[in-house]
Design an enzyme around this catalytic site. Structure first.
Site, PDB file in Angstrom:
ATOM      1  N   CYS A  39       0.845  -1.195   0.000  1.00 12.66           N
ATOM      2  CA  CYS A  39       0.000   0.000   0.000  1.00 12.66           C
ATOM      3  C   CYS A  39       0.881   1.246   0.000  1.00 12.66           C
ATOM      4  O   CYS A  39       1.983   1.254   0.552  1.00 12.66           O
ATOM      5  CB  CYS A  39      -0.900  -0.001   1.232  1.00 12.66           C
ATOM      6  N   ASP A  41       0.439   3.832   1.643  1.00 12.14           N
ATOM      7  CA  ASP A  41       0.392   4.465   2.962  1.00 12.14           C
ATOM      8  C   ASP A  41       1.806   4.726   3.485  1.00 12.14           C
ATOM      9  O   ASP A  41       2.656   3.833   3.480  1.00 12.14           O
ATOM     10  CB  ASP A  41      -0.366   3.546   3.927  1.00 12.14           C
ATOM     11  N   ARG A  43       2.917   4.924   6.299  1.00 12.80           N
ATOM     12  CA  ARG A  43       3.272   4.190   7.524  1.00 12.80           C
ATOM     13  C   ARG A  43       3.740   2.763   7.249  1.00 12.80           C
ATOM     14  O   ARG A  43       4.071   2.024   8.183  1.00 12.80           O
ATOM     15  CB  ARG A  43       2.052   4.130   8.461  1.00 12.80           C
ATOM     16  N   HIS A  95      -2.311  -3.887   5.083  1.00 12.35           N
ATOM     17  CA  HIS A  95      -2.149  -3.491   6.481  1.00 12.35           C
ATOM     18  C   HIS A  95      -3.503  -3.157   7.094  1.00 12.35           C
ATOM     19  O   HIS A  95      -4.433  -2.742   6.404  1.00 12.35           O
ATOM     20  CB  HIS A  95      -1.195  -2.291   6.601  1.00 12.35           C
ATOM     21  N   CYS A  98      -6.166   0.398   6.970  1.00 12.42           N
ATOM     22  CA  CYS A  98      -5.920   0.890   5.605  1.00 12.42           C
ATOM     23  C   CYS A  98      -7.017   1.867   5.200  1.00 12.42           C
ATOM     24  O   CYS A  98      -8.209   1.526   5.189  1.00 12.42           O
ATOM     25  CB  CYS A  98      -5.890  -0.294   4.635  1.00 12.42           C
TER      26      CYS A  98
END
Length: 209
Positions: A39, A41, A43, A95, A98
């Site tokens: 992803c 993202d 993080r 994750h 999400c």
């Protein structure tokens, strides 16, 4: 911007302090054994999560780690990784928490991304009965994050890229993992596909026309 450049130099200096030839060796090429489909993202950075250095994992990322058979970017990365870098593992890693998966559970309109989220909504539709039986909203959210990863693994193994590699005798396994932002740990979802016999006949591509 200057602060970022300063941080880059600090990182470079710390790497050289441990291995003065690191960048010299890195410049000669890459031989990663893993392709990470993750992803976008911020993080969920692959190298840090796996504690690997630059050159050790090949990465492609998008919103909610979706693999679409018409996404030429993802397919190009997969082909390069499998055919030329000869990676041994493809890891689809989603994750929990999400944002893309969360948005797909909403009836709100977000814009152009709604077209992308439709792929995750397809996962919701496919697993509607299981998800509908989960009363707790957060647990349902977490389960959809997991199911999305599992579905994307099926999309990976359905590609001609992976199936051709297997037909040619490549040692290649596709894994389903999920990362928990809350504790920093990766969970193996128990799916590891390593040969064409594990692919649904519906998506199996014959070796020859």
């Amino acid at each position: 911007v200057q602060e970022l450049l300063k941080m880059n130099k600090g990182w470079r200096d710390s790497v050289l302090a441990k291995d003065p030839t690191f960048f010299e060796q890195l410049n000669k090429g890459q031989t990663p054994e893993i392709l990470w489909i993750g992803c976008a993202d911020s993080r969920v950075p692959a190298n840090q999560i796996l504690n690997l250095m630059p050159g050790e994992v090949f990465v492609t990322r998008n919103i909610a780690n979706v693999v679409v058979h018409t996404d030429i970017n993802c397919l190009s990365v997969m082909e390069y990784a499998v055919k030329y870098l000869k990676v041994k593992r493809i890891v689809v890693c989603g994750h929990y928490a999400c944002g893309g998966v969360k948005a797909s559970m909403s009836d709100m309109k977000f814009g152009a991304i709604d077209n992308w989220l439709r792929h995750i909504r397809d996962v919701r539709r496919t697993h509607a009965q299981e998800l509908g039986a989960i009363a707790d909203e957060n647990q349902r959210f977490r389960r959809l994050c997991e199911l999305n990863v599992m579905e994307q693994v099926q999309n990976v193994v359905a590609t001609t890229i992976v199936q051709n590699a297997w037909d040619e005798g490549s040692d290649l396994t596709v894994h389903a993992w999920i990362y928990d932002v809350a504790d920093g740990l990766v969970k193996d979802l128990g799916i590891a596909v390593s040969n064409p016999s594990e692919v649904s006949n519906l998506y199996r591509v014959p070796e020859s026309a």
